[in-house]
Design a protein around this motif. Structure first.
Motif, PDB file in Angstrom:
ATOM      1  N   ASP A 232       0.823  -1.213   0.000  1.00 37.93           N
ATOM      2  CA  ASP A 232       0.000   0.000   0.000  1.00 37.93           C
ATOM      3  C   ASP A 232       0.856   1.261   0.000  1.00 37.93           C
ATOM      4  N   SER A 233       2.033   1.179   0.600  1.00 35.79           N
ATOM      5  CA  SER A 233       2.940   2.327   0.663  1.00 35.79           C
ATOM      6  C   SER A 233       3.672   2.564  -0.655  1.00 35.79           C
ATOM      7  N   GLY A 234       3.481   1.652  -1.632  1.00 38.07           N
ATOM      8  CA  GLY A 234       4.164   1.781  -2.912  1.00 38.07           C
ATOM      9  C   GLY A 234       5.481   1.034  -2.984  1.00 38.07           C
ATOM     10  N   VAL A 235       5.904   0.416  -1.893  1.00 35.97           N
ATOM     11  CA  VAL A 235       7.164  -0.322  -1.853  1.00 35.97           C
ATOM     12  C   VAL A 235       7.014  -1.631  -2.623  1.00 35.97           C
ATOM     13  N   SER A 236       8.018  -1.943  -3.464  1.00 32.66           N
ATOM     14  CA  SER A 236       8.027  -3.180  -4.241  1.00 32.66           C
ATOM     15  C   SER A 236       8.705  -4.296  -3.465  1.00 32.66           C
ATOM     16  N   VAL A 237       8.156  -5.519  -3.592  1.00 29.99           N
ATOM     17  CA  VAL A 237       8.742  -6.708  -2.987  1.00 29.99           C
ATOM     18  C   VAL A 237       8.746  -7.809  -4.035  1.00 29.99           C
ATOM     19  N   ALA A 238       9.917  -8.364  -4.304  1.00 30.02           N
ATOM     20  CA  ALA A 238      10.029  -9.479  -5.244  1.00 30.02           C
ATOM     21  C   ALA A 238      10.428 -10.732  -4.476  1.00 30.02           C
ATOM     22  N   THR A 239       9.792 -11.849  -4.809  1.00 30.67           N
ATOM     23  CA  THR A 239      10.126 -13.127  -4.182  1.00 30.67           C
ATOM     24  C   THR A 239      10.288 -14.194  -5.264  1.00 30.67           C
ATOM     25  N   PHE A 240      11.188 -15.126  -5.000  1.00 28.25           N
ATOM     26  CA  PHE A 240      11.373 -16.254  -5.912  1.00 28.25           C
ATOM     27  C   PHE A 240      12.200 -17.332  -5.218  1.00 28.25           C
ATOM     28  N   PRO A 241      12.049 -18.579  -5.666  1.00 25.66           N
ATOM     29  CA  PRO A 241      12.893 -19.647  -5.135  1.00 25.66           C
ATOM     30  C   PRO A 241      14.214 -19.718  -5.896  1.00 25.66           C
ATOM     31  N   LEU A 242      15.269 -20.055  -5.194  1.00 23.75           N
ATOM     32  CA  LEU A 242      16.592 -20.208  -5.790  1.00 23.75           C
ATOM     33  C   LEU A 242      17.113 -21.597  -5.434  1.00 23.75           C
ATOM     34  N   ALA A 243      17.602 -22.331  -6.426  1.00 19.77           N
ATOM     35  CA  ALA A 243      18.146 -23.670  -6.211  1.00 19.77           C
ATOM     36  C   ALA A 243      19.667 -23.624  -6.201  1.00 19.77           C
ATOM     37  N   THR A 244      20.256 -24.187  -5.159  1.00 21.41           N
ATOM     38  CA  THR A 244      21.701 -24.379  -5.121  1.00 21.41           C
ATOM     39  C   THR A 244      21.939 -25.884  -5.063  1.00 21.41           C
ATOM     40  N   SER A 245      22.963 -26.342  -5.763  1.00 22.18           N
ATOM     41  CA  SER A 245      23.254 -27.778  -5.804  1.00 22.18           C
ATOM     42  C   SER A 245      24.695 -28.029  -5.455  1.00 22.18           C
ATOM     43  N   GLU A 246      24.910 -29.147  -4.789  1.00 17.89           N
ATOM     44  CA  GLU A 246      26.269 -29.597  -4.526  1.00 17.89           C
ATOM     45  C   GLU A 246      26.328 -31.085  -4.809  1.00 17.89           C
ATOM     46  N   THR A 247      27.497 -31.533  -5.193  1.00 18.57           N
ATOM     47  CA  THR A 247      27.661 -32.953  -5.508  1.00 18.57           C
ATOM     48  C   THR A 247      28.714 -33.559  -4.594  1.00 18.57           C
ATOM     49  N   TYR A 248      28.533 -34.840  -4.344  1.00 13.82           N
ATOM     50  CA  TYR A 248      29.506 -35.587  -3.560  1.00 13.82           C
ATOM     51  C   TYR A 248      29.473 -37.040  -4.019  1.00 13.82           C
ATOM     52  N   ASN A 249      30.496 -37.768  -3.673  1.00 15.28           N
ATOM     53  CA  ASN A 249      30.579 -39.180  -4.038  1.00 15.28           C
ATOM     54  C   ASN A 249      30.205 -40.053  -2.851  1.00 15.28           C
ATOM     55  N   LYS A 250      29.358 -41.047  -3.127  1.00 15.81           N
ATOM     56  CA  LYS A 250      28.963 -42.009  -2.106  1.00 15.81           C
ATOM     57  C   LYS A 250      28.921 -43.380  -2.769  1.00 15.81           C
ATOM     58  N   ASP A 251      29.689 -44.299  -2.271  1.00 20.24           N
ATOM     59  CA  ASP A 251      29.771 -45.651  -2.838  1.00 20.24           C
ATOM     60  C   ASP A 251      30.097 -45.604  -4.329  1.00 20.24           C
ATOM     61  N   ASN A 252      31.060 -44.771  -4.692  1.00 17.48           N
ATOM     62  CA  ASN A 252      31.501 -44.605  -6.086  1.00 17.48           C
ATOM     63  C   ASN A 252      30.397 -44.104  -7.012  1.00 17.48           C
ATOM     64  N   LYS A 253      29.404 -43.465  -6.453  1.00 14.79           N
ATOM     65  CA  LYS A 253      28.344 -42.841  -7.253  1.00 14.79           C
ATOM     66  C   LYS A 253      28.326 -41.354  -6.955  1.00 14.79           C
ATOM     67  N   ARG A 254      28.128 -40.594  -8.000  1.00 17.50           N
ATOM     68  CA  ARG A 254      28.056 -39.138  -7.845  1.00 17.50           C
ATOM     69  C   ARG A 254      26.627 -38.764  -7.451  1.00 17.50           C
ATOM     70  N   ILE A 255      26.486 -38.131  -6.308  1.00 13.71           N
ATOM     71  CA  ILE A 255      25.180 -37.734  -5.778  1.00 13.71           C
ATOM     72  C   ILE A 255      25.066 -36.223  -5.854  1.00 13.71           C
ATOM     73  N   GLU A 256      23.951 -35.737  -6.382  1.00 14.96           N
ATOM     74  CA  GLU A 256      23.699 -34.292  -6.413  1.00 14.96           C
ATOM     75  C   GLU A 256      22.575 -33.971  -5.439  1.00 14.96           C
ATOM     76  N   GLN A 257      22.835 -33.022  -4.576  1.00 14.54           N
ATOM     77  CA  GLN A 257      21.846 -32.606  -3.580  1.00 14.54           C
ATOM     78  C   GLN A 257      21.474 -31.155  -3.849  1.00 14.54           C
ATOM     79  N   THR A 258      20.182 -30.900  -4.032  1.00 15.41           N
ATOM     80  CA  THR A 258      19.701 -29.553  -4.316  1.00 15.41           C
ATOM     81  C   THR A 258      18.973 -29.010  -3.100  1.00 15.41           C
TER      82      THR A 258
END
Length: 145
Positions: A23-49
């Protein structure tokens, strides 16, 4: 001694920024952001988001709504905020968000509507136009390609 609340993320937008105007005219933007990291487990590459709720205010929200799109890579600096509310059944819910202080669009020039990668902080509305016109002119001279 005071504490430090600093978050740095590099990830991809999960959807286009959603912009609201208070109501005051102030803008607000929202959105989801995905970050991913990978690691090895039992000789398999696992990606976790991990998904993060991003909130941008005022001029930063206006810039984000204009230039950020789903899937784009972005660097964001901000701080963690946890807020609570009651749902329809009067159950208290908590949500943790990253309130962005600034962002930088990453990737190729062609990934964005502008011709350059631009770094943004939360400027006053009067400085937004100067940031794009003067900043882009300077950056074009400094490009290595």
């Amino acid at each position: 001694m005071s504490g430090i609340n600093k978050v740095i993320l590099v990830g991809h937008l999960g959807k286009d920024p959603e912009v609201r105007h208070l109501d005051s005219g102030v803008s607000v933007a929202t959105f989801p952001l995905a970050t991913s990291e990978t690691y090895n487990k039992d000789n398999k590459r696992i990606e976790q988001t991990e998904w993060h709720n991003i909130v941008m205010w005022r001029g930063l929200a206006d810039i984000a709504s204009k230039y950020l799109k789903k899937g784009k890579l972005v660097y964001i600096e901000g701080k963690l905020r946890t807020r609570h509310f009651e749902d329809k059944e009067k159950v208290k819910k908590y949500i943790t968000e990253i309130v962005a202080d600034n962002f930088t669009m990453l990737g190729r020039k062609t990934d964005f509507e502008t011709s350059e990668n631009i770094s943004h902080t939360d400027p006053t509305p009067e400085k937004i136009d100067d940031q794009f016109t003067k900043g882009n002119e300077q950056m074009e001279d400094d490009l290595p390609f």
